[in-house]
Design an enzyme around this catalytic site. Structure first.
Site, PDB file in Angstrom:
ATOM      1  N   LYS A  47       0.807  -1.231   0.000  1.00  0.00           N
ATOM      2  CA  LYS A  47       0.000   0.000   0.000  1.00  0.00           C
ATOM      3  C   LYS A  47       0.844   1.287   0.000  1.00  0.00           C
ATOM      4  CE  LYS A  47      -3.994  -2.068   2.320  1.00  0.00           C
ATOM      5  NZ  LYS A  47      -4.987  -1.914   3.390  1.00  0.00           N
ATOM      6  N   ASN A  68      -4.800   1.673  -1.728  1.00  0.00           N
ATOM      7  CA  ASN A  68      -5.300   0.290  -1.809  1.00  0.00           C
ATOM      8  C   ASN A  68      -6.083   0.049  -3.096  1.00  0.00           C
ATOM      9  OD1 ASN A  68      -7.777   1.567  -1.240  1.00  0.00           O
ATOM     10  ND2 ASN A  68      -8.540  -0.252  -0.189  1.00  0.00           N
ATOM     11  N   ASP A  83     -10.095   2.323   2.205  1.00  0.00           N
ATOM     12  CA  ASP A  83     -10.236   1.788   3.572  1.00  0.00           C
ATOM     13  C   ASP A  83     -10.864   2.853   4.484  1.00  0.00           C
ATOM     14  OD1 ASP A  83      -9.057  -0.690   3.057  1.00  0.00           O
ATOM     15  OD2 ASP A  83      -7.043   0.067   3.425  1.00  0.00           O
ATOM     16  N   GLY A 109      -1.337   0.837  10.094  1.00  0.00           N
ATOM     17  CA  GLY A 109      -2.008   1.352   8.894  1.00  0.00           C
ATOM     18  C   GLY A 109      -3.510   1.501   9.084  1.00  0.00           C
ATOM     19  N   ALA A 110      -4.152   0.509   9.689  1.00  0.00           N
ATOM     20  CA  ALA A 110      -5.606   0.575   9.876  1.00  0.00           C
ATOM     21  C   ALA A 110      -5.963   1.718  10.823  1.00  0.00           C
ATOM     22  CB  ALA A 110      -6.125  -0.756  10.410  1.00  0.00           C
TER      23      ALA A 110
HETATM   24  P1  NAP Z   1      -0.130  -3.041  11.380  1.00  0.00           P
HETATM   25  O1  NAP Z   1       0.159  -1.788  10.626  1.00  0.00           O
HETATM   26  O2  NAP Z   1       0.882  -4.125  11.415  1.00  0.00           O
HETATM   27  O3  NAP Z   1      -0.437  -2.612  12.934  1.00  0.00           O
HETATM   28  C1  NAP Z   1      -0.637  -3.584  13.904  1.00  0.00           C
HETATM   29  C2  NAP Z   1      -1.032  -2.921  15.222  1.00  0.00           C
HETATM   30  O4  NAP Z   1      -1.325  -3.948  16.185  1.00  0.00           O
HETATM   31  C3  NAP Z   1       0.070  -2.066  15.827  1.00  0.00           C
HETATM   32  O5  NAP Z   1      -0.491  -0.956  16.471  1.00  0.00           O
HETATM   33  C4  NAP Z   1       0.710  -3.015  16.850  1.00  0.00           C
HETATM   34  O6  NAP Z   1       1.332  -2.363  17.931  1.00  0.00           O
HETATM   35  C5  NAP Z   1      -0.528  -3.735  17.353  1.00  0.00           C
HETATM   36  N1  NAP Z   1      -0.201  -5.017  17.966  1.00  0.00           N
HETATM   37  C6  NAP Z   1       0.272  -6.129  17.343  1.00  0.00           C
HETATM   38  N2  NAP Z   1       0.459  -7.128  18.250  1.00  0.00           N
HETATM   39  C7  NAP Z   1       0.091  -6.602  19.460  1.00  0.00           C
HETATM   40  C8  NAP Z   1       0.074  -7.125  20.778  1.00  0.00           C
HETATM   41  N3  NAP Z   1       0.429  -8.400  21.039  1.00  0.00           N
HETATM   42  N4  NAP Z   1      -0.388  -6.345  21.778  1.00  0.00           N
HETATM   43  C9  NAP Z   1      -0.778  -5.076  21.522  1.00  0.00           C
HETATM   44  N5  NAP Z   1      -0.769  -4.500  20.298  1.00  0.00           N
HETATM   45  C10 NAP Z   1      -0.323  -5.266  19.276  1.00  0.00           C
HETATM   46  O7  NAP Z   1      -1.485  -3.731  10.904  1.00  0.00           O
HETATM   47  P2  NAP Z   1      -2.794  -3.026  10.266  1.00  0.00           P
HETATM   48  O8  NAP Z   1      -2.744  -3.132   8.795  1.00  0.00           O
HETATM   49  O9  NAP Z   1      -2.977  -1.701  10.901  1.00  0.00           O
HETATM   50  O10 NAP Z   1      -3.940  -4.056  10.742  1.00  0.00           O
HETATM   51  C11 NAP Z   1      -4.372  -4.077  12.096  1.00  0.00           C
HETATM   52  C12 NAP Z   1      -5.677  -4.818  12.239  1.00  0.00           C
HETATM   53  O11 NAP Z   1      -6.683  -4.216  11.438  1.00  0.00           O
HETATM   54  C13 NAP Z   1      -5.628  -6.289  11.828  1.00  0.00           C
HETATM   55  O12 NAP Z   1      -6.311  -7.028  12.807  1.00  0.00           O
HETATM   56  C14 NAP Z   1      -6.413  -6.341  10.530  1.00  0.00           C
HETATM   57  O13 NAP Z   1      -7.122  -7.556  10.401  1.00  0.00           O
HETATM   58  C15 NAP Z   1      -7.392  -5.192  10.713  1.00  0.00           C
HETATM   59  N6  NAP Z   1      -7.841  -4.646   9.419  1.00  0.00           N
HETATM   60  C16 NAP Z   1      -9.141  -4.848   9.034  1.00  0.00           C
HETATM   61  C17 NAP Z   1      -9.587  -4.333   7.830  1.00  0.00           C
HETATM   62  C18 NAP Z   1     -11.021  -4.553   7.408  1.00  0.00           C
HETATM   63  O14 NAP Z   1     -11.358  -4.319   6.245  1.00  0.00           O
HETATM   64  N7  NAP Z   1     -11.893  -4.975   8.290  1.00  0.00           N
HETATM   65  C19 NAP Z   1      -8.720  -3.593   7.003  1.00  0.00           C
HETATM   66  C20 NAP Z   1      -7.398  -3.396   7.437  1.00  0.00           C
HETATM   67  C21 NAP Z   1      -6.964  -3.927   8.640  1.00  0.00           C
HETATM   68  P3  NAP Z   1       2.912  -2.007  17.891  1.00  0.00           P
HETATM   69  O15 NAP Z   1       3.016  -0.718  17.156  1.00  0.00           O
HETATM   70  O16 NAP Z   1       3.270  -1.910  19.314  1.00  0.00           O
HETATM   71  O17 NAP Z   1       3.607  -3.134  17.180  1.00  0.00           O
END
Ligand code: NAP
Length: 261
Positions: A47, A68, A83, A109-110
């Site tokens: 992305k 996206n 998104d 990112g989300a």
């Molecule tokens: P990302 O950029 O990798 O961010 C992940 C986030 O989760 C970070 O803030 C990270 O914190 C936190 N995290 C990971 N493991 C953790 C733990 N054990 N304890 C506490 N915090 C933790 O991922 P993303 O793309 O933003 O996606 C995040 C979520 O959004 C996923 O669950 C994904 O399925 C969901 N999502 C859904 C949609 C939809 O269409 N419904 C679209 C996009 C994303 P740190 O910074 O401390 O590592």
């Protein structure tokens, strides 16, 4: 989801998956453009890398630094981020964002997209709670420079500041990966929730995370990430085809094909 809707609307499009390695992204984009595709979606890890490859960016793509959805018109490549609008149109089915205080768990990112949607919707106060606090602080610094009308604050996810922020907010949004099948659990202690909270979890597999189960048991209104997934897809569909699809029907298709009614 897309193909079912193309078929229902009698549109001559087909949606197919391609696996593109990161070091061949630019080459793949040139190839797709040369092959006259109408456009494409991109997901992790492409992305951010798509941004410099675009000729023009939508406001949301520029603000988020992430693309996206790409539309190709033979001459130019247009980058969008659906998104942001996808999440906003999903949550606004249930609750008005305009005067709400929102606590966003996560700073990836989300979370960034959700914060931008909140600011665009006129949310006065957004608290970003993250495990790695410096990441939340940096996100908040960038958002504050982009949006003067929303007050952003960063807190440590595992702190009393986070507990106080949650207890004083109206909407809690989980955008961490905690709660996914591969990462079970709740990002914050569920005792912090009150029945007045509206709780949104961006996760859709499992259909109900531990956070949502606990929130529902407390009497909170809840929603999972299925609607967001369907609605970002519906926005992309319209960008490529010029035809507005039925987002509810796309969501129903998604539930049907994933067996999550
Ligand atoms: P990302 O950029 O990798 O961010 C992940 C986030 O989760 C970070 O803030 C990270 O914190 C936190 N995290 C990971 N493991 C953790 C733990 N054990 N304890 C506490 N915090 C933790 O991922 P993303 O793309 O933003 O996606 C995040 C979520 O959004 C996923 O669950 C994904 O399925 C969901 N999502 C859904 C949609 C939809 O269409 N419904 C679209 C996009 C994303 P740190 O910074 O401390 O590592």
């Amino acid at each position: 989801m897309h193909n079912a809707e193309f078929e229902r609307l009698g549109l001559n499009f087909v949606y197919v998956p391609w696996r593109i390695e990161p070091d061949r992204l630019a080459e793949a984009v040139r190839g797709l453009h040369a092959a006259n595709v109408a456009g494409f979606n991109a997901t992790i890890p492409h992305k951010e890398a798509l941004v410099p490859l675009m000729d023009e960016l939508s406001e949301e793509a520029r603000l988020s630094g992430a693309v996206n959805t790409v539309k190709c018109d033979g001459l130019k490549l247009y980058g969008f981020n659906t998104d942001i609008g996808g999440w906003r149109s999903d949550i606004e089915r249930d609750i008005s964002l305009e005067r709400a205080t929102v606590c966003v768990l996560g700073a990836g990112g989300a979370a960034r997209g959700i914060c931008i949607a909140c600011a665009q919707a006129g949310v006065p106060m957004v608290i970003v709670a993250n495990r790695t606090k410096p990441r939340a602080t940096e996100l908040v610094r960038q958002l504050a420079a982009q949006f003067a009308g929303t007050h952003f604050r960063a807190v440590d996810l595992h702190s009393s500041d986070c507990k106080a922020a949650i207890q004083n907010c109206d909407i809690v949004v989980n955008s961490t990966s905690v709660g996914m099948k591969r990462d079970p659990g709740s990002p914050v202690p569920v005792e912090w929730l009150r029945s007045e909270h509206y709780v949104y979890d961006t996760i859709y597999a499992p259909v109900e995370t531990e956070l949502l189960t606990a929130a529902r048991a407390k009497g909170c209104r809840t929603r999972n990430g299925f609607g967001m997934l369907a609605r970002q897809g519906a926005e992309s569909f319209e960008i490529w085809s010029g035809v507005r699809p039925d987002a509810d029907r796309m969501e129903a298709t998604l539930r049907e094909i994933t067996g999550s009614r």
